[in-house]
Design a protein around this motif. Structure first.
Motif, PDB file in Angstrom:
ATOM      1  N   ARG A   1      10.640   2.276  18.389  1.00 47.28           N
ATOM      2  CA  ARG A   1      10.479   3.580  18.473  1.00 47.28           C
ATOM      3  C   ARG A   1      10.611   4.388  17.163  1.00 47.28           C
ATOM      4  N   THR A   2      11.546   4.142  16.370  1.00 45.66           N
ATOM      5  CA  THR A   2      11.448   4.503  14.938  1.00 45.66           C
ATOM      6  C   THR A   2      10.096   4.677  14.374  1.00 45.66           C
ATOM      7  N   ALA A   3       9.575   3.107  14.381  1.00 50.32           N
ATOM      8  CA  ALA A   3       8.410   3.073  13.869  1.00 50.32           C
ATOM      9  C   ALA A   3       7.155   4.023  14.491  1.00 50.32           C
ATOM     10  N   ALA A   4       7.121   4.088  15.641  1.00 54.68           N
ATOM     11  CA  ALA A   4       6.135   4.704  16.339  1.00 54.68           C
ATOM     12  C   ALA A   4       6.267   6.238  15.842  1.00 54.68           C
ATOM     13  N   CYS A   5       7.347   6.889  15.832  1.00 54.96           N
ATOM     14  CA  CYS A   5       7.743   8.359  15.454  1.00 54.96           C
ATOM     15  C   CYS A   5       7.089   8.341  14.007  1.00 54.96           C
ATOM     16  N   ILE A   6       7.259   7.295  13.054  1.00 54.20           N
ATOM     17  CA  ILE A   6       7.184   7.356  11.724  1.00 54.20           C
ATOM     18  C   ILE A   6       5.625   7.401  11.473  1.00 54.20           C
ATOM     19  N   CYS A   7       4.955   6.605  12.361  1.00 55.19           N
ATOM     20  CA  CYS A   7       3.521   6.479  12.641  1.00 55.19           C
ATOM     21  C   CYS A   7       2.794   7.695  13.011  1.00 55.19           C
ATOM     22  N   LEU A   8       3.429   8.409  14.047  1.00 58.38           N
ATOM     23  CA  LEU A   8       3.088   9.750  14.383  1.00 58.38           C
ATOM     24  C   LEU A   8       3.075  10.786  13.407  1.00 58.38           C
ATOM     25  N   ARG A   9       4.291  11.008  12.492  1.00 55.33           N
ATOM     26  CA  ARG A   9       4.445  11.620  11.719  1.00 55.33           C
ATOM     27  C   ARG A   9       3.157  11.705  10.627  1.00 55.33           C
TER      28      ARG A   9
ATOM     29  N   ILE B   1       0.669  -1.391   0.043  1.00 54.73           N
ATOM     30  CA  ILE B   1      -0.093  -0.107  -0.064  1.00 54.73           C
ATOM     31  C   ILE B   1       0.931   1.274  -0.044  1.00 54.73           C
ATOM     32  N   THR B   2       2.145   1.165   0.220  1.00 50.25           N
ATOM     33  CA  THR B   2       2.952   2.394   0.568  1.00 50.25           C
ATOM     34  C   THR B   2       2.842   3.317  -0.742  1.00 50.25           C
ATOM     35  N   GLN B   3       2.656   4.510  -0.585  1.00 45.22           N
ATOM     36  CA  GLN B   3       2.601   5.662  -1.753  1.00 45.22           C
ATOM     37  C   GLN B   3       1.447   5.451  -2.607  1.00 45.22           C
ATOM     38  N   LYS B   4       0.685   4.415  -2.415  1.00 43.96           N
ATOM     39  CA  LYS B   4      -0.558   4.057  -3.318  1.00 43.96           C
ATOM     40  C   LYS B   4      -2.064   4.472  -2.780  1.00 43.96           C
ATOM     41  N   GLU B   5      -2.344   5.568  -2.930  1.00 44.49           N
ATOM     42  CA  GLU B   5      -3.589   5.992  -2.439  1.00 44.49           C
ATOM     43  C   GLU B   5      -4.735   5.166  -2.582  1.00 44.49           C
TER      44      GLU B   5
ATOM     45  N   ALA C   1      -8.874  -2.104   7.348  1.00 44.01           N
ATOM     46  CA  ALA C   1      -7.417  -2.724   7.731  1.00 44.01           C
ATOM     47  C   ALA C   1      -7.168  -1.961   9.291  1.00 44.01           C
ATOM     48  N   ILE C   2      -7.569  -0.690   9.213  1.00 47.33           N
ATOM     49  CA  ILE C   2      -7.176   0.201  10.457  1.00 47.33           C
ATOM     50  C   ILE C   2      -7.529  -0.619  11.632  1.00 47.33           C
ATOM     51  N   ASP C   3      -8.604  -0.990  11.675  1.00 46.77           N
ATOM     52  CA  ASP C   3      -9.248  -1.610  12.806  1.00 46.77           C
ATOM     53  C   ASP C   3      -8.580  -2.907  13.047  1.00 46.77           C
ATOM     54  N   LYS C   4      -8.411  -3.829  12.096  1.00 46.17           N
ATOM     55  CA  LYS C   4      -7.685  -4.859  12.113  1.00 46.17           C
ATOM     56  C   LYS C   4      -6.232  -4.784  12.674  1.00 46.17           C
ATOM     57  N   LEU C   5      -5.503  -3.771  12.306  1.00 40.42           N
ATOM     58  CA  LEU C   5      -4.158  -3.600  12.730  1.00 40.42           C
ATOM     59  C   LEU C   5      -4.268  -3.235  14.109  1.00 40.42           C
TER      60      LEU C   5
ATOM     61  N   LEU D   1       3.159  -0.806  13.348  1.00 42.49           N
ATOM     62  CA  LEU D   1       3.158   0.699  13.217  1.00 42.49           C
ATOM     63  C   LEU D   1       3.525   1.284  12.241  1.00 42.49           C
ATOM     64  N   LEU D   2       4.476   0.525  11.234  1.00 41.37           N
ATOM     65  CA  LEU D   2       4.655   0.764   9.843  1.00 41.37           C
ATOM     66  C   LEU D   2       3.624   0.735   9.032  1.00 41.37           C
ATOM     67  N   ALA D   3       2.740  -0.562   9.184  1.00 43.32           N
ATOM     68  CA  ALA D   3       1.620  -0.611   8.276  1.00 43.32           C
ATOM     69  C   ALA D   3       0.513   0.556   8.454  1.00 43.32           C
ATOM     70  N   LEU D   4       0.316   0.893   9.997  1.00 43.32           N
ATOM     71  CA  LEU D   4      -0.535   1.954  10.439  1.00 43.32           C
ATOM     72  C   LEU D   4       0.054   3.141   9.758  1.00 43.32           C
ATOM     73  N   ALA D   5       1.266   3.583   9.762  1.00 42.80           N
ATOM     74  CA  ALA D   5       1.750   4.783   9.268  1.00 42.80           C
ATOM     75  C   ALA D   5       1.622   5.006   7.574  1.00 42.80           C
ATOM     76  N   ASP D   6       1.718   3.760   6.915  1.00 41.73           N
ATOM     77  CA  ASP D   6       1.467   3.806   5.712  1.00 41.73           C
ATOM     78  C   ASP D   6       0.125   3.985   5.198  1.00 41.73           C
ATOM     79  N   MET D   7      -0.865   3.490   6.296  1.00 41.53           N
ATOM     80  CA  MET D   7      -2.352   3.569   5.815  1.00 41.53           C
ATOM     81  C   MET D   7      -2.629   5.052   5.928  1.00 41.53           C
ATOM     82  N   CYS D   8      -1.917   5.873   6.964  1.00 36.97           N
ATOM     83  CA  CYS D   8      -2.468   7.154   7.423  1.00 36.97           C
ATOM     84  C   CYS D   8      -1.542   7.982   6.382  1.00 36.97           C
ATOM     85  N   SER D   9      -0.705   7.705   5.410  1.00 38.93           N
ATOM     86  CA  SER D   9       0.294   8.633   5.197  1.00 38.93           C
ATOM     87  C   SER D   9      -0.348   9.513   4.166  1.00 38.93           C
ATOM     88  N   LYS D  10      -1.782   9.314   3.615  1.00 37.75           N
ATOM     89  CA  LYS D  10      -2.384  10.182   2.494  1.00 37.75           C
ATOM     90  C   LYS D  10      -3.734  10.475   2.751  1.00 37.75           C
TER      91      LYS D  10
END
Lengths: 244, 677
Positions: B392-400, B317-321, B332-336, B354-363
């Motif tokens: 910790r890194t993944a949590a930051c990326i998710c927050l971003r 899913i990354t970069q793909k709206e 997906a969000i609920d399942k994650l 966390l990274l999957a959630l970050a990708d989901m929320c990126s756009k």
């Protein structure tokens, strides 16, 4: 009665009519069944699959000779013997022996399957406790199992539960007593069995039981729509007349 | 009871005992010791390490070497009755057992792989592949496969023709372990598009496709290797998906719903590689949904498959709206979130989710809204203090990702102590990647459209950021400046004052002249925001003898890339909104004295191919020429440099923004001409 209630009653009656089931007689049903063609070879394969997966070597060998069914998925009948020996060793509580046999069969199985390895070691600990070898059990738990617990939280919890066996005078009547049950051995044994089967690229469950499950499910679905000659006893598979 | 080897509860004495017996002259004793060693280390990392330290690996490697040469001698001399010979069968068993021991040392244990390679066992294990005995071949292949699954394995050279032939022979072999070895070699060593093409031309793809119909292990090995050969190579994918191989693609699609979870994951990953390499394939909504659902289901597996599934999901899913939208519709969000909620997760699984959630929320805002309504944020904040740096890194990326939500930023949702304090603490993290990720999250959160920036300053955030802007690591300097730049965006004067006194003019000037151009760009952008808005803030440019102003001028003269020119011109545009002497300073900066003979940089920018740079340059002219007491002389100067004629050529610029600003600017020149008549 108000017109409202009359309408409701009429609706209920219509619904009841719609719900009344279609009845299928034994003759109709048997005719339909006869129309389904199943190849003999497929039936034989199904039986062979069951015998091989469950590890009935002698029966499988005899069945192969009598029915002419080839072995499936390239499983060498000799490997069934090895697999059964491992399973039997666990069932008898000779876990160390079982581990050595698995490692001879394929050293990759336990090296790449930490959960199975832990469960075998846990079973070994259970056997030591069962035999009253307290000191040896403690040493074993410390040397062999504690490092695995450090690597994995859920292993640690299971280890704690197992060691708790040592804390009770009457283990048969304690909260973790189920670990000493024969069912625990069987559980571990079937886990090893499944892992060996998978390593031999063989399905870990025979196909027959899942077909029977599908039969039961399909009959339950059909029960809501029709009355028909049902199979109630799966071991005799006799058709029973529909209760009308 | 068949066991006679004692309790096996590895105390020190039995450990050294095994090593002692390995050195025995009696072959039977040696064989037994090897088998005992094997049973001790399989599945047991701690034992592997302790035997490794005692030097077991070179000892076993030497036993293997001796046994292999003994086997050669027996084969040469004693061919007839070798099957009856006890020594022969013991020697063969020694080969099998020592190969198994070395393979186990190499299994999932990098130190073990290195020790096996250093002990020189590799060539001897390779020789086992041509042995006449199938058991020996299998044992050798298994151990080599273990080695090839590590990054320390030697690189296999596909450019060498005979190596490719050998690889094909491995894939064609009847022994599954040998096939698996071939596949592991491909997965480990095939990296460049040239190597991918060589393997394709040699017919490896055809062979792998036929293995898809084989046994479980052959299928899995094939799927993994196929993905390696496809990765980022549209040419090979085209040939595979093209007319003849459409059926092979179909069988991979079938395997996505296979009974075995590992096969499902590998088939999904293979399709994802094909999609990401050649976006024109596998666009059918049914397949997309099937991939998403399969990977979300695989998350349920408690083992390694469940861990890897979230990473595969991210790459899907990354970069793909469109994929993110579909995944959102499939819950997906609920399942994650449900997985995250279980707590005490293995670090790798935690990181992946966390990274999957970050990708989901990126756009998509709908994803962020769902994320926030589920209270996932609290779990992510807890993860900022996790003991694993990757988590910790993944949590930051998710927050971003989540804090890209303008709506929630405007509501000041993230600018509170529960979020800010742990993030500021991470600026001191020992791991650079954590620091960079934390800076990324902070960069978004400080774009606060309410007046709560004080929360961040109170937590010591500015001091930390300024400190990091002096880091030796350019990536950290870049991200620290980025965060400061965003903190300055539409900030009130008091906030600017505080930041500037912390940063100081000389530091800013030196950052504008940083050796890395991406740092220069951020420093200029920071200055642009700093002096934006209130007219007084323009004064920062001229503090300490105008070091900042001079630095900007120098960068504009030597601008190495468009981005520097853009930010620099906007800085000057902002200065040009100031008082008369500010405007004069800008014009002097832009129009160097005729005697040095160089072309004015502003003409160069107006002629740039980059419309953003043209816009920025015209903006500066607009601000310099708008009506004010000194505007007249500035218009004359600009006109003399040829700027008006340059702009007249731009009245129909393809970029609407440029066109509009050029017309405004020319309008201001015309007023001046009219007045002069």
């Amino acid at each position: 009665m108000s017109p409202f209630w009359i309408v409701i009653r009429q609706l209920a009656e219509i619904e009841a009519m719609a719900l009344s089931k279609k009845v299928i007689t034994r003759e109709e049903w048997e005719k339909k069944l006869n129309d389904v063609k199943i190849r003999k070879e497929d039936m034989n394969k199904l039986v062979m699959n069951f015998l091989v997966t469950e590890g009935y070597v002698d029966a499988a060998e005899k069945f192969r000779m009598e029915s002419g069914t080839e072995q499936i998925a390239d499983i060498d009948l000799a490997t069934i013997t090895d697999r059964m020996a491992v399973k039997k060793a666990v069932q008898c509580g000779n876990v160390e022996d079982a581990i050595e046999k698995v490692n001879d069969l394929n050293p990759e199985i336990l090296d790449t399957n930490p959960q199975l390895f832990f469960h075998l070691q846990q079973q070994r600990l259970i056997e030591l406790i069962r035999n009253g070898k307290v000191e040896e059990a403690l040493e074993f738990a410390q040397e062999e199992l504690a490092p695995r617990g450090e690597e994995n939280q859920s292993f640690l919890e299971e280890l704690e539960r197992t060691v708790a066996l040592l804390a009770f005078e009457d283990v048969s009547n304690c909260p973790v007593g189920d670990l000493l049950d024969i069912s625990q051995r069987l559980k571990t044994a079937s886990e090893v069995n499944a892992a060996i089967l998978t390593s031999q690229s063989h399905e870990k469950d025979p196909k027959l039981p899942s077909l029977l499950k599908m039969l039961v499910w399909a009959q339950n679905q059909l029960d809501e729509k029709a009355a028909y000659p049902r199979i109630n006893n799966l071991s005799t598979a006799t058709l029973e007349d529909p209760a009308v | 009871m068949p066991t006679t080897t004692g309790t096996g509860t590895g105390t020190g004495t039995s450990t050294t005992g095994i090593l002692h017996r390995l050195a025995s002259d009696d072959q039977d004793v040696k064989l037994k010791a090897l088998r005992e060693l094997k049973n001790q280390i399989i599945g047991n990392r701690t034992k592997k390490l302790s035997f490794l330290k005692l030097g077991a690996v070179p000892a076993v490697a030497a036993i293997l070497a001796d046994a292999v040469s003994a086997d050669d001698v027996i084969n040469d001399n004693n061919y007839d009755n070798k099957n009856n010979d006890h020594n022969y069968s013991v020697n063969k068993n020694i080969i099998v057992q020592s190969a198994a021991v070395l393979g186990s040392f190499a299994c999932g244990f990098d130190a073990g792989v290195q020790a096996v390679l250093e002990a020189g066992a590799f060539p001897n294990l390779s020789r086992l592949l041509s042995n006449l005995d199938d058991k020996v071949v299998g044992a050798g292949a298994r151990s080599l496969k273990m080695i090839y699954q590590s990054k320390f394995a030697p690189k296999y050279d596909f450019l060498e023709e005979k190596n490719v032939e050998f690889l094909l022979s491995l894939l064609n072999n009847g022994n599954e372990n040998v096939n698996g070895l071939g596949a592991s070699i491909i997965t480990h060593s095939c990296k460049t598009s040239l190597e991918q093409k060589i393997l394709f031309d040699a017919g490896v793809l055809k062979k792998l496709t036929s293995l898809l119909k084989g046994s479980l292990s052959q299928r899995d090995a094939s799927l993994e290797s196929l993905a390696t050969i496809f990765k980022n190579n549209p040419e090979v994918v085209l040939k595979f998906v093209g007319p003849d191989s459409g059926r092979a693609l179909g069988s991979i699609i079938e395997l996505v719903k296979d009974r075995f979870i590992r096969t499902r994951l590998l088939a999904s990953s293979c399709l994802i590689v094909i999609r990401n390499t050649s976006p024109c394939y596998l666009q059918d909504v049914g397949i997309k949904a099937k991939l998403i659902n399969t990977l979300l289901e695989l998350l349920d597996d408690p083992g390694q498959i469940g861990e890897e599934a979230s990473f595969a999901f991210s790459s899907l899913i990354t970069q793909k709206e469109d994929m993110q939208k579909l995944a959102f519709e499939l819950n997906a969000i609920d399942k994650l979130y449900n997985h995250l909620q279980k707590g005490s997760l293995h670090p790798r699984r935690f990181e992946g989710i966390l990274l999957a959630l970050a990708d989901m929320c990126s756009k998509l805002e709908c994803c962020r809204a769902r994320f926030l309504s589920l209270q996932v944020l609290n779990l992510v904040i807890d993860a900022l203090a996790h003991e694993s740096a990757d988590v910790r890194t993944a949590a930051c990326i998710c927050l971003r990702s989540v804090s890209r939500s303008i709506k929630n930023l405007s509501a000041g949702y993230f600018m509170n102590e529960t979020v800010v304090i742990p993030l500021v603490q991470l600026l001191n993290d020992p791991s650079t990647s954590v620091q960079v990720a934390a800076l990324g999250a902070i960069s978004n959160i400080v774009v606060d459209l309410t007046t709560r920036r004080s929360t961040f300053i109170r937590c010591g955030g500015v001091k930390q950021l300024v400190q990091l802007s002096k880091s030796m690591d350019a990536t950290i300097r870049l991200n620290a400046l980025w965060a400061l730049r965003n903190l300055m965006f539409l900030a009130e004067n008091k906030c600017k004052e505080g930041v500037f006194s912390e940063l100081t003019a000389p530091l800013l000037a030196s950052l504008i002249c940083d050796p890395e151009s991406f740092v220069q760009e951020q420093a200029l952008a920071l200055v642009r925001n700093l002096i934006d808005g209130c007219i007084d803030s323009v004064e920062y440019m001229f503090a300490e003898d105008g070091v900042i102003f001079d630095a900007v001028g120098r960068q504009l003269q030597s601008a190495s890339k468009a981005e520097i020119g853009i930010q620099g011109m906007y800085v000057l545009s902002n200065v040009a909104t100031g008082k008369e002497f500010h405007k004069e300073a800008v014009i002097n900066q832009l129009l160097p004295h005729a005697d040095n003979g160089t072309q004015s940089c502003i003409i160069k920018f107006l002629q740039s191919n980059d419309s953003r740079l043209r816009t920025a340059a015209v903006w500066a002219i607009v601000n310099l020429t708008c009506s004010s007491p000194g505007a007249f002389s500035r218009r004359v100067k600009l006109r003399d440099t040829g700027i008006v004629s340059q702009m007249k050529e731009m009245v129909n610029d393809p970029c609407l923004d440029v066109k509009l600003r050029v017309r405004t600017a020319l309008g201001q020149f015309t007023t001046f001409e009219d007045g002069s008549i």
